[in-house]
Design an enzyme around this catalytic site. Structure first.
Site, PDB file in Angstrom:
ATOM      1  CG  HIS A 137      16.176   5.215  -1.724  1.00 18.41           C
ATOM      2  ND1 HIS A 137      16.384   5.532  -0.406  1.00 18.41           N
ATOM      3  CD2 HIS A 137      15.280   6.125  -2.182  1.00 18.41           C
ATOM      4  CE1 HIS A 137      15.644   6.584  -0.090  1.00 18.41           C
ATOM      5  NE2 HIS A 137      14.963   6.966  -1.145  1.00 18.41           N
ATOM      6  CD  GLU A 176       8.389   3.589   1.136  1.00 18.06           C
ATOM      7  OE1 GLU A 176       8.100   4.791   1.133  1.00 18.06           O
ATOM      8  OE2 GLU A 176       9.460   3.136   1.553  1.00 18.06           O
ATOM      9  CD  GLN A 204      11.551   5.364  -1.401  1.00 12.21           C
ATOM     10  OE1 GLN A 204      11.917   6.375  -1.990  1.00 12.21           O
ATOM     11  NE2 GLN A 204      11.413   5.310  -0.095  1.00 12.21           N
ATOM     12  CG  HIS A 207      13.514  10.739  -4.226  1.00  9.06           C
ATOM     13  ND1 HIS A 207      12.245  10.199  -4.222  1.00  9.06           N
ATOM     14  CD2 HIS A 207      14.213  10.021  -3.307  1.00  9.06           C
ATOM     15  CE1 HIS A 207      12.173   9.220  -3.339  1.00  9.06           C
ATOM     16  NE2 HIS A 207      13.365   9.075  -2.762  1.00  9.06           N
ATOM     17  CD  GLU A 256      14.891   9.987   0.961  1.00 10.01           C
ATOM     18  OE1 GLU A 256      14.187   9.849  -0.060  1.00 10.01           O
ATOM     19  OE2 GLU A 256      14.905   9.145   1.876  1.00 10.01           O
TER      20      GLU A 256
END
Lengths: 146, 146
Positions: free
Chosen positions: A7, A43, A60, A84, A134
């Site tokens: 994502h 989210e 996201q 991110h 991530e």
């Protein structure tokens, strides 16, 4: 082994308005919503495509739920935008250990809870050419709650 | 219709060092390199996964080749990091027209040349909640030069 772009995490001030932008402008659909108390965000996950490793790629959209969350601080400094990126792996523990051995700072000692029952960790952006990165292992399909 | 996350565009000061980071840290491989004179960048495409629409998702690492390029200006202001995200479509002309009708500023009158013979346009980040957003139609497979 990282096998997909899982994502792109986008920080926003108003989740409903941002969801409305992505759904009305592009026709994307909300796949899942949740509140992550530990991360201090609520989210929405918009599934964009499926991927060749059996997973999927999402946007996201993240809105902070408290001022001391890392996303709130990031937004205050940077304004809305890409917060991110996340790579999917079948084994976040092994990949986190592998990148740590290579000298990249891993922000959690053990993976924590991410979206839809996933297990996640983050890599320090200063060790990743400015990109907060991530690593994520999805929950088994039968236990995914969306 | 946007059917995949085509790539994440990451701006860097030194393409070789950044490629070395992504290949040695994660095991990703360089799929393609090129210089885009019009955009003022040289770039490396790292294919991460294939996608359910028959395309693929890449990381696009970008180093400016001149100081007046938009990526050079962005780097001077922001430092290294995620510069833009790109959605793939079979018809960039139709999708650009569709989002323009919805009031989103499209930065080019006509799509321009992107990576690997693709046709691309960009949407104004201020109309996209802070995200510089690219729409891209890949070149037909037989004409892709990588």
């Amino acid at each position: 082994m990282l096998t997909r772009i899982d994502h792109i995490g986008i920080a926003c001030h108003d989740l409903e308005k941002t969801v409305e932008f992505y759904t009305s402008t592009y026709g994307f659909e909300v796949f899942h919503t949740e509140v992550n108390e530990e991360q201090g965000v609520r989210e929405a996950m918009l599934k964009i495509n499926e991927t060749s490793d059996g997973g999927a790629s999402y946007l996201q959209l993240l809105e902070p739920i408290r001022e001391d969350s890392t996303v709130a601080k990031w937004l205050a400094k940077n304004g809305e935008g890409v917060h991110h990126i996340a790579f999917g792996t079948a084994d976040v523990d092994a990949d986190a250990a592998s990148v740590r051995e290579k000298g990249v700072r891993v922000l959690y000692d053990e993976p924590r809870k991410g979206s839809m029952g996933s297990r996640i960790t983050f890599l320090h952006p200063k060790d990743c050419h400015g990109v907060l990165t991530e690593l994520v292992t999805s929950a088994p399909a039968e236990s995914q709650d969306h």
